[in-house]
Every structure is written in structure tokens, then in C-alpha cells.
Scaffold this motif. Structure first.
Motif, PDB file in Angstrom:
ATOM      1  N   ARG A 161       5.727  13.632   0.823  1.00 51.18           N
ATOM      2  CA  ARG A 161       6.419  12.354   0.635  1.00 51.18           C
ATOM      3  C   ARG A 161       5.410  11.219   0.492  1.00 51.18           C
ATOM      4  N   THR A 162       5.633  10.383  -0.523  1.00 53.74           N
ATOM      5  CA  THR A 162       4.822   9.188  -0.714  1.00 53.74           C
ATOM      6  C   THR A 162       5.726   7.989  -0.499  1.00 53.74           C
ATOM      7  N   ALA A 163       5.253   7.020   0.272  1.00 54.80           N
ATOM      8  CA  ALA A 163       6.054   5.834   0.573  1.00 54.80           C
ATOM      9  C   ALA A 163       5.247   4.574   0.284  1.00 54.80           C
ATOM     10  N   GLU A 164       5.942   3.568  -0.215  1.00 53.53           N
ATOM     11  CA  GLU A 164       5.347   2.241  -0.436  1.00 53.53           C
ATOM     12  C   GLU A 164       5.608   1.423   0.827  1.00 53.53           C
ATOM     13  N   ILE A 165       4.552   0.883   1.429  1.00 53.09           N
ATOM     14  CA  ILE A 165       4.678   0.140   2.681  1.00 53.09           C
ATOM     15  C   ILE A 165       4.041  -1.233   2.524  1.00 53.09           C
ATOM     16  N   SER A 166       4.739  -2.255   3.002  1.00 52.16           N
ATOM     17  CA  SER A 166       4.147  -3.589   3.002  1.00 52.16           C
ATOM     18  C   SER A 166       4.498  -4.296   4.307  1.00 52.16           C
ATOM     19  N   MET A 194       0.848  -1.167   0.000  1.00 47.80           N
ATOM     20  CA  MET A 194       0.000   0.000   0.000  1.00 47.80           C
ATOM     21  C   MET A 194       0.891   1.227   0.000  1.00 47.80           C
ATOM     22  N   GLU A 195       0.333   2.340  -0.426  1.00 56.06           N
ATOM     23  CA  GLU A 195       1.081   3.589  -0.415  1.00 56.06           C
ATOM     24  C   GLU A 195       0.459   4.541   0.591  1.00 56.06           C
ATOM     25  N   ILE A 196       1.319   5.311   1.241  1.00 52.34           N
ATOM     26  CA  ILE A 196       0.843   6.369   2.131  1.00 52.34           C
ATOM     27  C   ILE A 196       1.540   7.664   1.748  1.00 52.34           C
ATOM     28  N   SER A 249       2.545  17.100  14.770  1.00 53.14           N
ATOM     29  CA  SER A 249       1.438  16.391  14.130  1.00 53.14           C
ATOM     30  C   SER A 249       1.731  16.193  12.650  1.00 53.14           C
ATOM     31  N   TYR A 250       1.287  15.053  12.160  1.00 54.26           N
ATOM     32  CA  TYR A 250       1.454  14.709  10.753  1.00 54.26           C
ATOM     33  C   TYR A 250       0.105  14.250  10.228  1.00 54.26           C
ATOM     34  N   GLN A 251      -0.189  14.616   8.996  1.00 57.58           N
ATOM     35  CA  GLN A 251      -1.386  14.104   8.357  1.00 57.58           C
ATOM     36  C   GLN A 251      -0.933  12.980   7.426  1.00 57.58           C
ATOM     37  N   VAL A 252      -1.474  11.792   7.637  1.00 53.19           N
ATOM     38  CA  VAL A 252      -1.089  10.614   6.867  1.00 53.19           C
ATOM     39  C   VAL A 252      -2.289  10.180   6.038  1.00 53.19           C
ATOM     40  N   ASP A 253      -2.097  10.122   4.703  1.00 57.76           N
ATOM     41  CA  ASP A 253      -3.155   9.688   3.794  1.00 57.76           C
ATOM     42  C   ASP A 253      -2.821   8.306   3.260  1.00 57.76           C
ATOM     43  N   ILE A 254      -3.798   7.412   3.301  1.00 59.91           N
ATOM     44  CA  ILE A 254      -3.641   6.102   2.689  1.00 59.91           C
ATOM     45  C   ILE A 254      -4.156   6.243   1.262  1.00 59.91           C
ATOM     46  N   ILE A 255      -3.307   5.937   0.307  1.00 62.37           N
ATOM     47  CA  ILE A 255      -3.667   6.112  -1.101  1.00 62.37           C
ATOM     48  C   ILE A 255      -4.482   4.920  -1.555  1.00 62.37           C
ATOM     49  N   LYS A 280       4.111 -10.509  11.071  1.00 58.05           N
ATOM     50  CA  LYS A 280       3.584 -10.024  12.346  1.00 58.05           C
ATOM     51  C   LYS A 280       3.417 -11.226  13.258  1.00 58.05           C
ATOM     52  N   VAL A 281       4.105 -11.187  14.387  1.00 54.47           N
ATOM     53  CA  VAL A 281       3.987 -12.224  15.398  1.00 54.47           C
ATOM     54  C   VAL A 281       3.793 -11.502  16.728  1.00 54.47           C
ATOM     55  N   GLY A 282       2.566 -11.571  17.253  1.00 57.37           N
ATOM     56  CA  GLY A 282       2.265 -10.829  18.472  1.00 57.37           C
ATOM     57  C   GLY A 282       2.406  -9.340  18.207  1.00 57.37           C
ATOM     58  N   ASN A 283       3.217  -8.662  19.035  1.00 56.58           N
ATOM     59  CA  ASN A 283       3.454  -7.225  18.860  1.00 56.58           C
ATOM     60  C   ASN A 283       4.643  -6.937  17.947  1.00 56.58           C
ATOM     61  N   LYS A 284       5.387  -7.967  17.586  1.00 54.21           N
ATOM     62  CA  LYS A 284       6.575  -7.790  16.751  1.00 54.21           C
ATOM     63  C   LYS A 284       6.153  -7.749  15.283  1.00 54.21           C
ATOM     64  N   VAL A 285       6.504  -6.642  14.645  1.00 56.98           N
ATOM     65  CA  VAL A 285       6.090  -6.404  13.270  1.00 56.98           C
ATOM     66  C   VAL A 285       7.316  -6.111  12.429  1.00 56.98           C
ATOM     67  N   GLN A 286       7.350  -6.695  11.243  1.00 58.78           N
ATOM     68  CA  GLN A 286       8.404  -6.380  10.292  1.00 58.78           C
ATOM     69  C   GLN A 286       7.723  -5.751   9.077  1.00 58.78           C
ATOM     70  N   VAL A 287       8.116  -4.504   8.744  1.00 52.96           N
ATOM     71  CA  VAL A 287       7.531  -3.794   7.622  1.00 52.96           C
ATOM     72  C   VAL A 287       8.617  -3.374   6.642  1.00 52.96           C
ATOM     73  N   MET A 288       8.234  -3.305   5.384  1.00 53.43           N
ATOM     74  CA  MET A 288       9.117  -2.827   4.334  1.00 53.43           C
ATOM     75  C   MET A 288       8.609  -1.444   3.947  1.00 53.43           C
ATOM     76  N   ILE A 289       9.474  -0.432   4.064  1.00 56.62           N
ATOM     77  CA  ILE A 289       9.133   0.932   3.666  1.00 56.62           C
ATOM     78  C   ILE A 289      10.134   1.347   2.606  1.00 56.62           C
ATOM     79  N   ASP A 290       9.636   1.553   1.382  1.00 57.90           N
ATOM     80  CA  ASP A 290      10.499   1.930   0.251  1.00 57.90           C
ATOM     81  C   ASP A 290      11.744   1.053   0.171  1.00 57.90           C
ATOM     82  N   ASP A 291      11.565  -0.262   0.156  1.00 57.44           N
ATOM     83  CA  ASP A 291      12.645  -1.241  -0.004  1.00 57.44           C
ATOM     84  C   ASP A 291      13.614  -1.325   1.176  1.00 57.44           C
ATOM     85  N   LYS A 292      13.258  -0.746   2.325  1.00 55.65           N
ATOM     86  CA  LYS A 292      14.074  -0.883   3.528  1.00 55.65           C
ATOM     87  C   LYS A 292      13.228  -1.569   4.600  1.00 55.65           C
TER      88      LYS A 292
END
Length: 173
Positions: A8-13, A1-3, A73-79, A17-29
Motif C-alpha cells: 500500500r502506498t499512501a499520500e500523507i501531509s 509525501m508518500e509512504i 511489525s511493519y516496514q514503512v518506506d518514505i518515497i 501541529k500544535v504541541g502534541n496535537k497533530v492533524q494529518v491528511m492521509i489519502d484525502d481523509k
């Protein structure tokens, strides 16, 4: 998904996710974080030994959030991926067509409209899951559902007509 955060627009996937531990990819990182959400919209994030607290306020429609962290404060839009796909495919703003087609293979998760239903611009007609992501298919203009050609749980192909619509007089070509 993109936000989008500001300009700035970022690709996030979500990688895992195991419990509270989350691994996310943001712009290939890749980022490993520990996230705890409270019911009141408060969020505690632990990343590389640093703790961050955030307050999330979801705006009407669920595609925009106000995020406050450390007095900023930041305004975050889900595209909307369907709208983005249609704009790219047609090179601009999308006119409501008289049918909704699947942009890619997937599975019908939920059907929200039935034959004869009057829909207003922005109403969700159905939800399709493709590549482990769910997409809401909305109408962009007032119309009436002429027929629903799929059922919940059904697999669909790219380009398959899912729903036929009767456009209001002012929207017809």
C-alpha cells in the motif's frame, strides 16, 4: 509525501501541529491525533479515544522505518519525492545527468557540496524547500562538482540549473 507500507502506498501531509496535537491528511481523509514521542523511539498515539503504542526504528539512510505495534511489525518506506518525480518525467530509472536542475520553484535551504568535491552515488548535494516541504537533491552516480550556481537562501525557478557535475568516465554518455 508518500509512504509505502507493504503493497500500500499512501499520500500523507501535515495539516497542522500544535504541541502534541497533530492533524494529518492521509489519502484525502483527515485525522486528528495526539502524539507523544520519546527519545528511545517509542511513540504513544491517541486517536478517537483509543491509545496506541509504537516502537519506531529508523534504518540507515532515514528512508525506511520498522514500526512495531501490538506484536506486529511493519516496514514503512518514505518515497523519495525527487526520485519519483524524475522517474515519472523520464519514464523509468534516472541516469545521472551532468547537472542538477530545480523541478519546481523553491528556496535553497542548504548546500552540502562545493566545487571540486568528489561525490558518490547517493550523496546529498543540496536541500531545497518548496511548498513547505524540504527535498534532498542527490546524485545517482559517482561524479565531481564542477560548479555550484546558487547560494543558500536564494529563490530558484523551475528548470533552473543549480549545480554542474563532471561524471566519471563510466557514467558519461
Amino acid at each position: 509525501m508518500e509512504i509505502r507500507i507493504g503493497n500500500r502506498t499512501a499520500e500523507i501531509s501535515l495539516v497542522s501541529k500544535v504541541g502534541n496535537k497533530v492533524q494529518v491528511m492521509i489519502d484525502d481523509k483527515c485525522y486528528d491525533v495526539d502524539v507523544v514521542m520519546a527519545e528511545n523511539g517509542s511513540c504513544s498515539i491517541l486517536h478517537e479515544g483509543l491509545s496506541y503504542d509504537a516502537q519506531l526504528i529508523r534504518e540507515e539512510g532515514g528512508k525506511r522505518y520498522d514500526v512495531t505495534m501490538a506484536y506486529r511489525s511493519y516496514q514503512v518506506d518514505i518515497i523519495d519525492t525527487q526520485a519519483k518525480y524524475l522517474r515519472m518525467k523520464h519514464g523509468g530509472e534516472e541516469r545521472q545527468e551532468d547537472q542538477i536542475t530545480a523541478p519546481m520553484p523553491g528556496k535553497v535551504v542548504k548546500i552540502m557540496a562545493r566545487k571540486g568535491d568528489q561525490l558518490a552515488a547517493g550523496d546529498i548535494v543540496l536541500v531545497i524547500e518548496a511548498m513547505k516541504m524540504q527535498s534532498n537533491f542527490k546524485v545517482s552516480a559517482d561524479c565531481t562538482v564542477e560548479s555550484v550556481l546558487v547560494q543558500e537562501g536564494e529563490s530558484v525557478n523551475a528548470g533552473q540549473v543549480l549545480v554542474k557535475l563532471q561524471l566519471t568516465d563510466k557514467q558519461e554518455k
